[in-house]
Design an enzyme around this catalytic site. Structure first.
Site: not given
Length: 315
Positions: A144, A195
């Site tokens: 991610s 992230h």
């Protein structure tokens, strides 16, 4: 293939279905390779997740640098794999055709390692600022972080679009930041620092020195394509996945006649003199073409004499 840890992997099956709907022939080579690698390592992990995840303690203190390579391509469960790889599927199709496969593979490799480094820096800073040693123990896995970096690149190369985040229409320029906060609020167990590291690396590429450094490091490899070079592709979601179409590039010769800048200037001066000599009328009542006008090279002696007389009379 349908079982891992003694259960049916519904997320994996759904991912394979999505790939089949797009069609292998429509997925660029590097994107397809990334999908295949992540699926393979999900079914056949190199090591247990506790031995591949990246953290300050394992990566920095214990110098287990191989985790920088292993952590992005391992996933906690089948749904973790599904959401990441579906996102990779669409982003990869758009970006790889724009940046070309070799450069895109280069970006994936650099981003995967660099995001792990930035992640450890962020966790180390949080540990020092908040005086909380638990941050050095936070161990992250998954693709991610790379996807957030690719999202920044996708928004950079396709500006002015609008993204839907939780039903809200957000300018693509800010969508990654809104999505970062939204994911953390919905799923507190996700890695906020991981992230955020992806977004920061993406910005380092689009707005910072990372792209120049990567180009300098790859300068000796002739097969790399310059990512700054404009592409002849457009992207459409009409068939459910982005396609591309070749556009015939405009020819510079049509506008310059193949002349250099100095020759263009000289030709413009000559045209101006000719228009003055003939009172702005066309020669021999012929319509001049667009662009630079090339006057007839051969003239009779009588025409040359008349032209000189007109110049003398105007002085």
């Amino acid at each position: 293939m349908q079982r891992r840890q003694g259960r049916v992997n519904a997320g994996l099956l759904l991912l394979l279905y999505q790939i089949s709907q797009v069609g292998l022939q429509n997925i660029p080579s590097v994107t397809l390779g990334v999908l295949a690698l992540n699926i393979f390592l999900f079914l056949n992990p190199v090591r247990p997740l506790s031995e591949v995840c990246i953290s300050v303690k394992e990566g920095f203190y214990r110098k287990n640098w191989q985790r920088l390579l292993l952590s992005p391509v391992h996933h906690a469960d089948d749904w973790h794999l599904y959401y990441n790889m579906v996102s990779m599927l669409w982003k990869g199709i758009m970006l790889e055709k724009k940046l070309k496969s070799i450069w895109f593979a280069y970006i994936i490799a650099v981003f995967s390692v660099l995001i792990g480094v930035v992640y450890m820096v962020l966790e180390f800073m949080l540990m020092k600022i908040l005086d909380d040693p638990s941050y050095e123990m936070n161990c992250a896995v998954g693709f991610s972080g790379v996807l957030f970096a690719l999202k920044v690149l996708n928004n950079h190369y396709n500006p002015g679009r609008v993204s839907s985040v939780l039903g809200l229409q957000i300018s693509s320029k800010y969508a990654c930041w809104v999505e970062l906060v939204a994911i953390h609020l919905i799923s507190p167990g996700t890695s906020f620092a991981g992230h955020l590291a992806g977004i920061l690396v993406g910005l380092m590429y689009t707005m910072g020195p990372l792209k120049k450094i990567m180009k300098a490091c790859a300068g000796g490899i002739s097969s790399f394509t310059d990512p700054a070079r404009p592409r002849d592709y457009y992207y459409s979601d009409y068939y459910g996945y982005p396609g591309y179409q070749y556009r015939t590039p405009r020819s510079y010769y049509d506008y310059t006649g193949g002349l250099t800048e100095e020759e263009q200037l000289e030709r413009a001066v000559l045209n101006s003199l000719n228009e003055r000599d003939f009172g702005g009328a066309t020669y021999n009542n012929e319509r001049r073409p667009y662009g630079f006008w090339f006057p007839p090279e051969q003239r009779s002696e009588e025409e040359i004499r008349r032209q000189r007389l007109r110049r003398f009379e105007r002085r």
